[in-house]
Scaffold this motif. Structure first.
Motif, PDB file in Angstrom:
ATOM      1  N   GLY A 191       0.798  -1.217   0.000  1.00 16.75           N
ATOM      2  CA  GLY A 191       0.000   0.000   0.000  1.00 16.75           C
ATOM      3  C   GLY A 191       0.833   1.270   0.000  1.00 16.75           C
ATOM      4  O   GLY A 191       2.043   1.266  -0.218  1.00 16.75           O
ATOM      5  N   ILE A 200      -7.036   1.065  -0.501  1.00 21.09           N
ATOM      6  CA  ILE A 200      -7.184  -0.264  -1.099  1.00 21.09           C
ATOM      7  C   ILE A 200      -8.249  -1.041  -0.332  1.00 21.09           C
ATOM      8  O   ILE A 200      -8.129  -1.250   0.872  1.00 21.09           O
ATOM      9  N   THR A 243      -8.619  -7.907  -2.656  1.00 25.43           N
ATOM     10  CA  THR A 243      -7.302  -8.548  -2.684  1.00 25.43           C
ATOM     11  C   THR A 243      -7.379 -10.056  -2.491  1.00 25.43           C
ATOM     12  O   THR A 243      -6.357 -10.725  -2.466  1.00 25.43           O
ATOM     13  N   GLU A 300       3.663  -4.975  -4.424  1.00 30.44           N
ATOM     14  CA  GLU A 300       3.040  -6.224  -4.006  1.00 30.44           C
ATOM     15  C   GLU A 300       3.998  -7.383  -4.244  1.00 30.44           C
ATOM     16  O   GLU A 300       4.371  -7.680  -5.387  1.00 30.44           O
ATOM     17  N   THR A 316      -7.285   3.318   4.411  1.00 28.09           N
ATOM     18  CA  THR A 316      -6.483   2.954   3.245  1.00 28.09           C
ATOM     19  C   THR A 316      -7.276   3.224   1.977  1.00 28.09           C
ATOM     20  O   THR A 316      -8.515   3.309   2.013  1.00 28.09           O
TER      21      THR A 316
END
Length: 480
Positions: free
Chosen positions: A47, A64, A69, A228, A62
């Motif tokens: 992130g 995200i 995910t 990632e 966040t």
């Protein structure tokens, strides 16, 4: 300032230590490691760094969405925060220690798993973690959970129902220990009991942003955000490098020591993508099991404590019943969780309770990979042990609440998640029962340390974050 390096600057570079993720596990490990050894360190964080100000402005921890995910075959949510500091951003900062018998469940009660370490092994590191986070707590808890140092801060102010419970049950009712400051620190104000702890409006709750930025600003530590990690590249018994994706492009860095601290879902997915799918990798995904209740009180007002959860009752926790039914912990809430009591003059004569039971690791609850090699959660159900423990707790609850003038006890429903994702890379004595050893080092890859709640071989009904921090401090001290 955080040294946010670009992947083009470090690709094919070599580091003494590469840390994957930046939540409780990685951040506390690096805090201790960097004090003890000079090393060139890289943190790879999926992130961004979202400051407290950004989080307040966006009303989010966040950018995200965690549910994007992973995929799952269940409607059960698995909450976590992707961003610098991980779960330190979103947690409610409840910090009870695990009970000594949580570490020896199998040998004491013949159920579940033992840890390869004891409460006494972790106790000094509990103290260290509590110091770092300036934990407030009830000194009387030492009789239940032995401690070698006092709490750094005094306990929060109890509610009136808590005071009544404490007077009647001094050996089992305590003020909730918490990383929500009771008194101001150099970086945090005192808790305002605003009741939105996932994003504290006054920055009283310990987070990476107000308590661990020295780690990410350390001159020997570089942070590569938006990265990632896809796999660990290993040869024989050694991890050689890590491959990560940034803006759709793959990069690689090598290292001597690797710290895996993504979370219990994503850490397991990284291991599986790396061809490290041993028997227990990804297996045993779990969290504690929670239920909401509300008590109507006859003539006693509530909601006069100084923080969101003021009381913690251990009356249904430990004992021989754990051979058949889960331990239960009862949280006394100081928030309007179910609305106000809609009767004239009785708005405050209510007491929300949260009952949480421990769970057992089940091989049928696991993390695997989908068709795109991303995390897939297969979840069947909480264990019968947890469910039976909840039924027993409900049966015993009226007796536990005898010191209070209870007018009615109401079921307010199951809690869909405790946001305590655990257990997929469990700790144990060897490959026959686990993924990592008592120092959280992978049984075969001896330069890979797995940190965080993914290593838990059993599921306490206490909140797990303090224990994750303490275990990481212990692991770092043994390795550095």
């Amino acid at each position: 300032m955080v040294l946010d390096v670009k992947p083009e600057q470090i690709t094919k570079d070599h580091f003494d230590l590469v840390a994957i993720g930046s939540g409780f596990g990685s951040a506390f490990f690096l805090h201790e490691f960097a004090k003890r050894r000079k090393a060139r360190i890289l943190v790879l964080e999926w992130g961004r760094h979202n400051t407290h100000e950004w989080q307040l402005n966006q009303n989010a921890n966040t950018d995200i969405d965690d549910e994007t995910t992973y995929k799952t075959n269940s409607d059960k949510p698995w909450n976590y925060t992707i961003g610098l500091g991980g779960g330190t951003n979103c947690w409610f900062a409840q910090t009870p220690r695990f009970h000594p018998n949580d570490f020896r469940l199998k040998s004491t009660y013949g159920i579940g798993n033992d840890w390869p370490i004891s409460y006494d092994d972790v106790e000094p590191f509990y103290c260290d973690a509590e110091d770092i986070m300036s934990i407030s707590g009830d000194p009387d808890m030492a009789a239940m959970l032995p401690r070698s140092k006092p709490f750094p801060q005094p306990p929060h102010r109890m509610s009136t129902p808590d005071k009544m419970m404490k007077a009647a049950q001094p050996g089992q009712h305590f003020v909730m220990p918490t990383a929500r400051a009771r008194v101001p620190t150099s970086q945090r104000t005192s808790c305002c009991a605003n009741l939105r702890c996932w994003l504290c409006p006054v920055d009283a709750k310990f987070t990476a942003n107000n308590g661990l930025m020295h780690v990410f600003e350390h001159p020997d530590i570089s942070v590569c955000l938006g990265s990632e990690v896809r796999r660990l590249d290993h040869v024989g018994g050694t991890v050689r490098s890590v491959t990560f994706v940034h803006d759709g492009k793959e990069y690689q860095v090598s290292g001597d020591l690797f710290i895996l601290g993504a979370n219990a879902i994503q850490s397991a997915a990284i291991m599986l993508r790396s061809g490290l799918g041993d028997e227990f990798v990804g297996r045993g995904l779990h969290e504690s099991y929670g239920w909401n209740f509300e008590v109507y009180l006859d003539g006693v007002d509530n909601f006069d404590g100084s923080t969101i959860t003021t009381g913690l009752n251990f009356g249904l926790y430990d004992g021989p019943h754990r051979s058949e039914h889960a331990a239960a912990l009862v949280y006394f809430e100081n928030r309007w969780q179910h609305g106000m009591r809609a009767e004239k003059g009785r708005l405050r004569q209510a007491l929300p309770l949260v009952v949480v039971t421990e769970n057992l690791l089940d091989h049928e609850n696991f993390v695997t990979l989908d068709e795109d090699d991303n995390a897939f959660v297969s979840f069947k159900a909480p264990s019968d042990y947890a469910v039976k423990g909840m039924a027993r707790a409900l049966e015993k609850l009226p007796g536990l609440l005898a010191p209070l003038p209870v007018e009615g006890l109401f079921d307010r429903g199951i809690r869909p998640t405790e946001s305590h994702v655990q257990g997929t890379l469990r700790m144990g004595t060897g490959p026959a029962d686990s993924v990592v050893d008592s120092g959280m080092i992978h049984h075969r890859l001896r330069n890979l340390v797995v940190v965080g709640t993914s290593t838990y071989p059993s599921c306490s009904c206490a909140n797990p974050s303090l224990t994750a921090a303490a275990l990481s401090l212990r692991a770092a001290g043994r390795i550095a």
